[in-house]
Design an enzyme around this catalytic site. Sequence first.
Site, PDB file in Angstrom:
ATOM      1  N   ASP A 103       0.851  -1.179   0.000  1.00  0.00           N
ATOM      2  CA  ASP A 103       0.000   0.000   0.000  1.00  0.00           C
ATOM      3  C   ASP A 103       0.894   1.238   0.000  1.00  0.00           C
ATOM      4  OD1 ASP A 103       0.785  -0.819   2.522  1.00  0.00           O
ATOM      5  OD2 ASP A 103      -1.246  -1.143   3.247  1.00  0.00           O
ATOM      6  N   GLU A 173      -5.901   3.081   3.668  1.00  0.00           N
ATOM      7  CA  GLU A 173      -6.436   3.613   4.923  1.00  0.00           C
ATOM      8  C   GLU A 173      -7.878   4.091   4.765  1.00  0.00           C
ATOM      9  OE1 GLU A 173      -5.105   3.188   7.605  1.00  0.00           O
ATOM     10  OE2 GLU A 173      -2.940   3.058   7.323  1.00  0.00           O
TER      11      GLU A 173
HETATM   12 ZN   LIG Z   1      -3.472   1.658   8.866  1.00  0.00          ZN
HETATM   13 ZN   LIG Z   2      -1.676  -0.288   7.282  1.00  0.00          ZN
END
Ligand SMILES: [Zn+2]
Ligand SMILES: [Zn+2]
Length: 446
Positions: A103, A173
């Site tokens: 990510d 997130e």
């Molecule tokens: Zn996080």
């Molecule tokens: Zn994370």
Amino acid sequence: MKLYLAFTFATAISVSAFAQQTPQSIADAELPSLVTIYKDLHTHPELSGHEERSSAIVAKELKAAGYEVTDHVGKYDKPGWTGFGVIGVMKNGDGPVVAVRTDLDGLPVHEETGVPYASTVTTKNDLGQEVSVMHACGHDIHMSTFIGTARALAKLKDKWHGTLILIGQPAEEAVGGARALLKDGLYTRWPKPNYVLGLHDDAEIATGQIGVTEGYCYANVDSVDVSVKGTGGHGAYPHKTKDPVVLAAEIINGWQTIASRETNPHDDVVVTVGSIHGGTKHNIISDEVKMQLTVRTYKKEVRDTVLAAIERIAKGCAMAAGLPPDKMPEVKVRKDEFTPATYNNPELTKRVTAVLKTAIGNDNVIPKDPTMGGEDFAEYSLPDHSIPAFMFNVGAVDPAKIAESKKPGAAPLPSLHSSKFAPVFEPTIRTGIIGMTSAVLDLMKK
Ligand SMILES: [Zn+2]
Ligand SMILES: [Zn+2]
């Protein structure tokens, strides 16, 4: 004759240098450059949906490592969001298709770690408010590990076959990044993987160790908006009103019976009312109370039961309070914010766990309890879990600090998302690269 000898000598040297390369030796050699990348990423975090700089760094590094790179991947429904996904592909003959995901995004947190490379970034969030930004979840560790893994697997190309797909995913997130990539053709524009792997740094496990969970490891996450209606009036004349505050209190208590009385005690359920707002003043009974809930489950049938019970109990309480049908509570499950449960495929988990034990030592691979947290890594295995996926947890904490935190009266360790979370980056990135590279090599071995 002389020339011939020189040639064989040089060939022998290069062959033996090549043969000596291992995930460990490559991780060690690449670490200084990855630490530079890590610190740079840490100093320049970006919010979900705005990962322009981070995504460009990942794309540049994957290209430099020899991958075929596509950037600006991802389609969102949210206005103003650009898809900053990066897909790197390396084709290496026939064989399995394996995907590895990192990510990219940071969080609206004001950093208080005190490290020299701390973030001082501020920006406007999607509501136009000025916020600080920090890599408080360690996605900078993930990106650095990912780049290191990409380099290692490119260097070890003679040891594997198939197609390797490296996924740089935005907006973890805020949730929605994985879905945005899938919507933009992740599994149609590129080959559909046989396996998907991911890792997350861990704020409780010692650096050098890896935690594994088999089966469900992160929960289904549902956001639910509830509006409780009433008939407002003077606080001194309750008999002339239908008080939505009292009704909301009853509903909240009623919801506590879902986990305790309705679902199987062996099934995990969390119903949390995270926000409640109603009324304006001491002596006014309001017309409405608004609540925001987070609901966590693992199994689909349990999720269905719990969401139905939330609505049924709210309406039942309203009926008992004597509210007419047009004033029943409104219960809205936010479909756009749903995150499915992450399920670590048991067979794949067992296989990779054995590989990790060989790579970093038996004692350094430890079992980790599942949590009711959320992770959109789940999306890659598809709703029916038909693509085996596995995410493991790379310890990021100084062992001395763990020992310290266990002493009586000691402060707990900063958790993920804490403004004080500062992973021990060097050994954590190193362990992550060794673990992930070894796992991919095994799944794609010749
Ligand atoms: Zn996080
Ligand atoms: Zn994370």
